[in-house]
Design a protein around this motif. Structure first.
Motif, PDB file in Angstrom:
ATOM      1  N   MET A 174     -36.079  71.570 -11.676  1.00 12.66           N
ATOM      2  CA  MET A 174     -35.413  70.389 -11.121  1.00 12.66           C
ATOM      3  C   MET A 174     -36.091  69.973  -9.812  1.00 12.66           C
ATOM      4  O   MET A 174     -36.741  70.770  -9.144  1.00 12.66           O
ATOM      5  CB  MET A 174     -33.934  70.683 -10.859  1.00 12.66           C
ATOM      6  N   ASN A 175     -35.912  68.695  -9.471  1.00 12.58           N
ATOM      7  CA  ASN A 175     -36.309  68.189  -8.157  1.00 12.58           C
ATOM      8  C   ASN A 175     -35.072  68.196  -7.267  1.00 12.58           C
ATOM      9  O   ASN A 175     -34.072  67.537  -7.578  1.00 12.58           O
ATOM     10  CB  ASN A 175     -36.865  66.767  -8.281  1.00 12.58           C
ATOM     11  N   ILE A 176     -35.125  68.969  -6.179  1.00 13.54           N
ATOM     12  CA  ILE A 176     -33.943  69.202  -5.341  1.00 13.54           C
ATOM     13  C   ILE A 176     -34.251  68.822  -3.897  1.00 13.54           C
ATOM     14  O   ILE A 176     -35.265  69.258  -3.335  1.00 13.54           O
ATOM     15  CB  ILE A 176     -33.507  70.680  -5.413  1.00 13.54           C
ATOM     16  N   ILE A 177     -33.362  68.010  -3.304  1.00 13.27           N
ATOM     17  CA  ILE A 177     -33.476  67.659  -1.883  1.00 13.27           C
ATOM     18  C   ILE A 177     -32.379  68.395  -1.131  1.00 13.27           C
ATOM     19  O   ILE A 177     -31.214  68.407  -1.545  1.00 13.27           O
ATOM     20  CB  ILE A 177     -33.316  66.139  -1.670  1.00 13.27           C
ATOM     21  N   ILE A 178     -32.760  69.008  -0.001  1.00 16.33           N
ATOM     22  CA  ILE A 178     -31.792  69.683   0.877  1.00 16.33           C
ATOM     23  C   ILE A 178     -31.830  68.994   2.235  1.00 16.33           C
ATOM     24  O   ILE A 178     -32.877  68.967   2.893  1.00 16.33           O
ATOM     25  CB  ILE A 178     -32.126  71.175   1.043  1.00 16.33           C
ATOM     26  N   ILE A 179     -30.698  68.415   2.629  1.00 17.65           N
ATOM     27  CA  ILE A 179     -30.564  67.838   3.978  1.00 17.65           C
ATOM     28  C   ILE A 179     -29.941  68.914   4.854  1.00 17.65           C
ATOM     29  O   ILE A 179     -28.823  69.353   4.607  1.00 17.65           O
ATOM     30  CB  ILE A 179     -29.692  66.565   3.960  1.00 17.65           C
ATOM     31  N   ASN A 180     -30.673  69.352   5.882  1.00 16.77           N
ATOM     32  CA  ASN A 180     -30.201  70.474   6.702  1.00 16.77           C
ATOM     33  C   ASN A 180     -30.347  70.175   8.199  1.00 16.77           C
ATOM     34  O   ASN A 180     -31.419  69.788   8.666  1.00 16.77           O
ATOM     35  CB  ASN A 180     -31.000  71.744   6.370  1.00 16.77           C
ATOM     36  N   ARG A 181     -29.253  70.389   8.946  1.00 19.94           N
ATOM     37  CA  ARG A 181     -29.278  70.238  10.401  1.00 19.94           C
ATOM     38  C   ARG A 181     -28.987  71.553  11.119  1.00 19.94           C
ATOM     39  O   ARG A 181     -28.933  71.602  12.340  1.00 19.94           O
ATOM     40  CB  ARG A 181     -28.282  69.167  10.845  1.00 19.94           C
ATOM     41  N   TRP A 182     -28.745  72.638  10.354  1.00 20.45           N
ATOM     42  CA  TRP A 182     -28.412  73.933  10.961  1.00 20.45           C
ATOM     43  C   TRP A 182     -29.674  74.734  11.218  1.00 20.45           C
ATOM     44  O   TRP A 182     -30.531  74.871  10.348  1.00 20.45           O
ATOM     45  CB  TRP A 182     -27.478  74.723  10.051  1.00 20.45           C
ATOM     46  N   GLN A 183     -29.781  75.325  12.423  1.00 18.70           N
ATOM     47  CA  GLN A 183     -30.994  76.041  12.785  1.00 18.70           C
ATOM     48  C   GLN A 183     -30.991  77.503  12.341  1.00 18.70           C
ATOM     49  O   GLN A 183     -32.030  78.138  12.282  1.00 18.70           O
ATOM     50  CB  GLN A 183     -31.230  75.974  14.292  1.00 18.70           C
ATOM     51  N   ASP A 184     -29.789  78.045  11.996  1.00 16.36           N
ATOM     52  CA  ASP A 184     -29.715  79.451  11.593  1.00 16.36           C
ATOM     53  C   ASP A 184     -29.562  79.560  10.073  1.00 16.36           C
ATOM     54  O   ASP A 184     -29.697  78.574   9.357  1.00 16.36           O
ATOM     55  CB  ASP A 184     -28.556  80.152  12.314  1.00 16.36           C
ATOM     56  N   ASP A 185     -29.281  80.773   9.582  1.00 16.40           N
ATOM     57  CA  ASP A 185     -29.179  80.984   8.136  1.00 16.40           C
ATOM     58  C   ASP A 185     -27.726  80.918   7.654  1.00 16.40           C
ATOM     59  O   ASP A 185     -27.329  81.655   6.767  1.00 16.40           O
ATOM     60  CB  ASP A 185     -29.815  82.322   7.756  1.00 16.40           C
ATOM     61  N   PHE A 186     -26.938  80.009   8.258  1.00 17.68           N
ATOM     62  CA  PHE A 186     -25.535  79.835   7.891  1.00 17.68           C
ATOM     63  C   PHE A 186     -25.399  79.564   6.392  1.00 17.68           C
ATOM     64  O   PHE A 186     -24.470  80.010   5.739  1.00 17.68           O
ATOM     65  CB  PHE A 186     -24.942  78.678   8.707  1.00 17.68           C
ATOM     66  N   ALA A 187     -26.344  78.809   5.837  1.00 18.35           N
ATOM     67  CA  ALA A 187     -26.371  78.553   4.393  1.00 18.35           C
ATOM     68  C   ALA A 187     -27.579  79.262   3.784  1.00 18.35           C
ATOM     69  O   ALA A 187     -28.697  79.112   4.274  1.00 18.35           O
ATOM     70  CB  ALA A 187     -26.460  77.054   4.123  1.00 18.35           C
ATOM     71  N   ASP A 188     -27.343  80.006   2.720  1.00 12.23           N
ATOM     72  CA  ASP A 188     -28.412  80.764   2.073  1.00 12.23           C
ATOM     73  C   ASP A 188     -29.066  79.917   0.982  1.00 12.23           C
ATOM     74  O   ASP A 188     -28.907  80.166  -0.207  1.00 12.23           O
ATOM     75  CB  ASP A 188     -27.837  82.066   1.484  1.00 12.23           C
ATOM     76  N   TYR A 189     -29.826  78.890   1.417  1.00  6.89           N
ATOM     77  CA  TYR A 189     -30.477  78.007   0.448  1.00  6.89           C
ATOM     78  C   TYR A 189     -31.424  78.787  -0.473  1.00  6.89           C
ATOM     79  O   TYR A 189     -31.458  78.556  -1.678  1.00  6.89           O
ATOM     80  CB  TYR A 189     -31.278  76.923   1.178  1.00  6.89           C
ATOM     81  N   GLN A 190     -32.170  79.718   0.123  1.00  9.40           N
ATOM     82  CA  GLN A 190     -33.155  80.462  -0.664  1.00  9.40           C
ATOM     83  C   GLN A 190     -32.499  81.372  -1.701  1.00  9.40           C
ATOM     84  O   GLN A 190     -33.082  81.636  -2.752  1.00  9.40           O
ATOM     85  CB  GLN A 190     -34.026  81.323   0.262  1.00  9.40           C
ATOM     86  N   GLY A 191     -31.301  81.862  -1.390  1.00  8.76           N
ATOM     87  CA  GLY A 191     -30.617  82.758  -2.308  1.00  8.76           C
ATOM     88  C   GLY A 191     -30.027  82.050  -3.513  1.00  8.76           C
ATOM     89  O   GLY A 191     -29.826  82.646  -4.571  1.00  8.76           O
ATOM     90  N   VAL A 192     -29.712  80.754  -3.355  1.00 10.57           N
ATOM     91  CA  VAL A 192     -29.072  79.999  -4.437  1.00 10.57           C
ATOM     92  C   VAL A 192     -30.089  79.126  -5.184  1.00 10.57           C
ATOM     93  O   VAL A 192     -30.036  78.995  -6.403  1.00 10.57           O
ATOM     94  CB  VAL A 192     -27.921  79.123  -3.889  1.00 10.57           C
ATOM     95  N   VAL A 193     -31.011  78.531  -4.450  1.00 11.98           N
ATOM     96  CA  VAL A 193     -31.981  77.613  -5.042  1.00 11.98           C
ATOM     97  C   VAL A 193     -33.315  78.341  -5.232  1.00 11.98           C
ATOM     98  O   VAL A 193     -33.940  78.767  -4.256  1.00 11.98           O
ATOM     99  CB  VAL A 193     -32.187  76.369  -4.139  1.00 11.98           C
TER     100      VAL A 193
END
Length: 393
Positions: free
Chosen positions: A1-20
């Protein structure tokens, strides 16, 4: 899939790498300067666009149009912050991306749209207007609460007692506000997960002080988990009706209400996790990660298994604001260490650290999480509330 992530958080509050899966999918990050710092820890493949302001919808449109031209389509668009939900809805509708559309996103971010969507329902909410003339002509009586139509954490909120004060404020803030009647009573927050036609996870907490007092008067803000079966049943019905009416099918929510004369009065709701220590508190007690649930729901993955486990524990948290006058350097602070049985952690600024007044709920003068038996949590929370001090220069 083509996935866009809009992110404004500087820490690892969201585990994008673990889910995507960044190797299986083409992943593009759109960040501001703060959000770019998160990418320092990302070692998997991705593309990256930096913008000055993530609020700039025209710039976002330009970038997404370029991505669509290059890749043919966008399959998922992730935007977890309250401040990006509205723009994400606009982009999904414009470029036919699956997920929460523009109107539903507006219902969950614009306080006027929110109440207008509930107009023909049985949900009780404060009388309101978007027209300042309704205040001047007395259609809405004082005291009133002035709120920005969009925003979070009580930023820009004012409680106004008379017409003279209102006129003064109106000169400074001419447009874009929601004006509500003031409703007395304790304020509660409701946090959980909606899946299809039911709330598969929902917890109620009562605020200690208010978000408004934290922002305006630099008063400590806290919260205590409430387990009251009668209240739970009443709030479950109200919350499910609100979410369904506003258009949420599956997702994460943070709702606030006032208990006035023992009846709930709906205040507002966000299509995302609550702030402060709500996420770690619920994760500690029930094993449910609301940020993970939100991320998976925006990926349109199955989240029906995220129901939590009851272990009898209660929870609470405290946030201590930065002082009124900043910048300041931390000279000394109270340390509780292992003295309090239910204190899970204390995150406090280090000696010599400078507080600049922009810390919000996270980079503030202290964050404390409590988990354990009901009385123990309340006693330890009260103790920290009375005894925590920070000295500044």
């Amino acid at each position: 899939m083509n996935i866009i992530i809009i992110n404004r958080w500087q820490d690892d509050f969201a585990d994008y790498q673990g889910v995507v899966d960044h190797k299986l999918n083409d992943v593009v990050y759109i960040t501001n300067n703060s959000g770019s710092k998160y990418l320092d820890s990302v070692v998997v493949p991705y593309e990256h666009y930096v913008v000055d302001k993530l609020e700039d919808i025209n710039k976002l449109m330009e970038i997404v149009a370029k991505i669509v031209r290059e890749k043919g389509k966008v399959d998922r668009l992730l935007a977890l912050s309250e401040f990006d939900i509205r723009n994400a809805g606009v982009l999904r509708s414009k470029f036919n991306i699956p997920g929460m559309n523009e109107q539903t996103a507006k219902n969950f971010t614009d306080k006027i749209s929110m109440k207008e969507a509930l107009k023909n329902s049985s949900i009780r909410y404060p009388k309101y207007t978007k027209d300042p003339n309704d205040i001047i002509t007395g259609k809405l009586k004082f005291p009133i609460v002035q709120k920005p139509r969009e925003g979070a954490a009580s930023e820009g909120v004012h409680i106004i007692d008379d017409l003279a004060s209102f006129r003064k404020l109106l000169d400074r803030n001419p447009a874009g506000y929601d004006y509500e009647e003031f409703v007395s009573g304790n304020i509660y927050h409701v946090d959980g997960i909606k899946h299809d036609t039911e709330l598969q996870f929902m917890k109620i907490s009562r605020y200690i002080n208010t978000c408004y007092e934290y922002e305006k008067f630099k008063t400590p803000l806290g919260s205590l988990l409430i387990k009251n079966p009668l209240l739970y049943e009443k709030i479950y019905k109200m919350t499910l009706k609100v979410l369904s009416t506003l258009g949420m099918e599956t997702g994460v929510f943070h709702l606030e209400f006032i208990l006035h004369d023992n009846e709930p009065v709906f205040l507002e709701v966000g299509a995302r996790q609550g702030g402060g220590e709500i996420v770690p508190m619920l994760k500690q007690i029930y094993g449910v990660d609301l940020v993970l649930a939100l991320l998976k729901s925006q990926m349109l993955e199955d989240i029906s298994m995220l129901t939590g486990q009851e272990n009898g524990n209660y929870g609470g948290f405290l946030l201590f604001p930065e002082p009124v006058r900043t910048p300041v350097k931390v000279k000394n602070k109270t340390i509780f260490g292992g003295k309090l049985k239910t204190l899970v952690y204390e995150i406090t600024p280090s000696i010599g650290q400078v507080l600049d007044g922009n810390g919000g709920y996270y980079f503030n003068a202290g964050r404390f999480l409590f988990v354990g038996p009901s009385e123990g949590v309340k006693e330890d929370l009260d103790y920290v509330l009375k005894n925590y001090e920070v000295a500044y220069e």
